[in-house]
Design an enzyme around this catalytic site. Sequence first.
Site, PDB file in Angstrom:
ATOM      1  N   ASP A  20      18.633 -28.701 -12.493  1.00  0.00           N
ATOM      2  CA  ASP A  20      17.449 -28.291 -13.255  1.00  0.00           C
ATOM      3  C   ASP A  20      16.819 -27.154 -12.458  1.00  0.00           C
ATOM      4  O   ASP A  20      16.204 -27.379 -11.415  1.00  0.00           O
ATOM      5  CB  ASP A  20      16.488 -29.488 -13.366  1.00  0.00           C
ATOM      6  CG  ASP A  20      15.141 -29.097 -13.982  1.00  0.00           C
ATOM      7  OD1 ASP A  20      15.002 -27.940 -14.438  1.00  0.00           O
ATOM      8  OD2 ASP A  20      14.236 -29.954 -13.996  1.00  0.00           O
ATOM      9  N   LYS A  82      11.374 -17.775 -12.764  1.00  0.00           N
ATOM     10  CA  LYS A  82      12.106 -18.086 -13.998  1.00  0.00           C
ATOM     11  C   LYS A  82      11.491 -17.368 -15.214  1.00  0.00           C
ATOM     12  O   LYS A  82      12.186 -17.050 -16.174  1.00  0.00           O
ATOM     13  CB  LYS A  82      12.086 -19.597 -14.214  1.00  0.00           C
ATOM     14  CG  LYS A  82      12.882 -20.072 -15.411  1.00  0.00           C
ATOM     15  CD  LYS A  82      12.991 -21.572 -15.373  1.00  0.00           C
ATOM     16  CE  LYS A  82      13.555 -22.161 -16.623  1.00  0.00           C
ATOM     17  NZ  LYS A  82      13.634 -23.616 -16.522  1.00  0.00           N
ATOM     18  N   GLU A 159      17.551 -27.737 -21.720  1.00  0.00           N
ATOM     19  CA  GLU A 159      16.823 -28.788 -21.011  1.00  0.00           C
ATOM     20  C   GLU A 159      16.549 -30.035 -21.868  1.00  0.00           C
ATOM     21  O   GLU A 159      16.774 -31.152 -21.406  1.00  0.00           O
ATOM     22  CB  GLU A 159      15.527 -28.215 -20.428  1.00  0.00           C
ATOM     23  CG  GLU A 159      15.828 -27.326 -19.231  1.00  0.00           C
ATOM     24  CD  GLU A 159      14.724 -26.344 -18.885  1.00  0.00           C
ATOM     25  OE1 GLU A 159      13.610 -26.464 -19.417  1.00  0.00           O
ATOM     26  OE2 GLU A 159      14.988 -25.442 -18.069  1.00  0.00           O
ATOM     27  N   ASP A 182       8.856 -31.374 -23.704  1.00  0.00           N
ATOM     28  CA  ASP A 182       8.978 -30.985 -22.286  1.00  0.00           C
ATOM     29  C   ASP A 182       7.951 -29.908 -21.962  1.00  0.00           C
ATOM     30  O   ASP A 182       8.080 -28.761 -22.376  1.00  0.00           O
ATOM     31  CB  ASP A 182      10.402 -30.465 -22.030  1.00  0.00           C
ATOM     32  CG  ASP A 182      10.629 -30.081 -20.567  1.00  0.00           C
ATOM     33  OD1 ASP A 182       9.652 -30.028 -19.792  1.00  0.00           O
ATOM     34  OD2 ASP A 182      11.793 -29.814 -20.207  1.00  0.00           O
TER      35      ASP A 182
END
Length: 613
Positions: A20, A82, A159, A182
């Site tokens: 992850d 990211k 994800e 999420d």
Amino acid sequence: MKNNNDSQQQSSFRPIVGIDLGTTTSAVAYIHMGKPDMVPSPHNKRIIPSVVLIDLQGKVIVGEDARAALIAMPDRAIAAVKRKMGSSEPILLAGQALLPQEISALILKELKSYVDAHFGAGEKEAVITVPAYFTDEQRRATKQAGELAGFVVERIINEPTAAALAFGLGHIDEDRHILVYDLGGGTFDVSVIEMMSGLLEVKASTGNSLLGGEDFDWKIVDCLAEQMIKEHGVDPRLDLRAKALLKAEAEKIKMTLSTEEAVTVSLPLLAVQNNHPIGLLIEFTRSQFIALIDTLLLETLTCVQRVLQEANLKPSDIDEILLVGGSTRIPRVHEIMSDYFGREPRMDVHPDEAVALGAAVQAGLKSGALAESGLIATDVAPFSMGISVLKEWKGNQVRPGGFHIILPRNTTIPVTRSDTFCTAFDDQTSASIEIYQGEHEWVKHNHLLGEFILAGIPSNSAGAEGIEVTYRYNLNGILEVTAKCVSTGKAMTVTVQDALNRDSQEAFAASAAKLEALYNNDDDDDDDDELELEDGYDEEDILESDDSPTVLHAEAAALLERAQDLLGEFKGQESTRIEKLITSLQEAMDRGDIDLLQRVIDEATDTMIDLEV
Ligand code: ADP
Ligand code: MG
């Protein structure tokens, strides 16, 4: 025979890990005794901050220590890289220009060192997760980061799919609809996943790639800064260090408010005024915090409603709600979701670890470690994909740049779809296939993935020759496009990913060398050359069109005609723009310079689209 295979598999068993790579935190997991488990750091940490520091000695430090340096050395430490993935703009870190995937590679190298410590050095394969809403470019940058870190990247998975896989492994016999919500540090993703007889199918997926806990921190920073301005007339955000200090404090406040109703903020040394330290001492409550972020949280609910609509489901059709990501610890998130669904979300999925554990499940399915589990995962295409076509415009006219969708968004993948088009002009012997992804009806507003030219179409009248275009989209989110001339069967295929890989080999080697130099503490290496990963194709893949001038001329002539028609509809500045456009089109056609003609056609198309708005 079977037994032989089994023992062979056993002896050559190579662990594939699941990673992850988060905006805020990252983690790595593997399959141990048929179950996913985290690979901890030597300090026994199961997740690490996604922060990179290049210290004063030029040493690369990743994780908690790097995070601690964010305040003291803001120009040497970087967080949340990211959010910049896929961008070709270098980031200045300790005086060195690094691409987002290069910085991400440093985080992945750190994780790889944990894996090596656990399993011994050597080649490692990895499944890396990305938000479902990541574009093709962002996925490729992620894959490259993994490769730069020394992993063989087996698969890039979404994800939410990973989170559902982590849940699915323990509930293999249950048929249900799962909603994965999420909310991490920088991104929000929501997906609906159907689990039936061990088959996990993503029904729909949406989200906001620019929404997460970081935004909540900044809301608190702004609120505290305004308080400082009110009390002392000083804006602490203007000082890099004070701003970093406030940001770190804001996160602490936010986390405390997940369990407490109020918190005392004491920052006595936030700034200096007339040689005197000035600061803040205030009480901050949970309801104040919720008031600051509620609009953002309600935005996530709108996404939840949208994803249900796209999956054709009602809230009552959802059997399980999985809350994933550190920000779901905010009690208000829980409240919004349970109010909407009239039911409590599940609390048994670990919000910080579910994605890495799920990536490990996918890795286990791949390596064979979970071959017996009966789990199978499919996914959906996060964007529509199609080609640029001539499209009807204002009723009776056609113009280039219309978006024709071949794979609609949310199509279950892997998938293959074809559509047939016809030639637009008399004697058109080549066709330009421009591959786009996005949701707008005009390609100008979408994202160009690549283009190629299919030559060798027999000379015929307009509309008489058919061109079949096939899109194949695989589970890694990699697209293969084939264009075939129907009458001759002559075909050309371009794989977006492969083509890019070949094209960027040089950039990859340069990146790898740059990272190597970083690890060797090579302070003299100040090669700041901008390293761009260009979207493009290897020359070999592109068949030059023999007669593209004919097509270009026909296109230019059509544009010219339309521009002349338009002239009557506009006045002032716009009409001057159109006149200029007509002149340059005419000049380019007269000069017979193909490059110039192509440029002018592109400009003219852009102008026409602008004028339409
Ligand atoms: P990402 O997937 O973006 O890496 P994570 O899932 O690790 O993010 O979540 C990180 C975010 O969760 C950060 O913004 C962090 O501040 C937030 N977070 C972590 N713990 C809490 C908590 N107890 N209360 C509120 N937010 C939290
Ligand atoms: Mg995450």
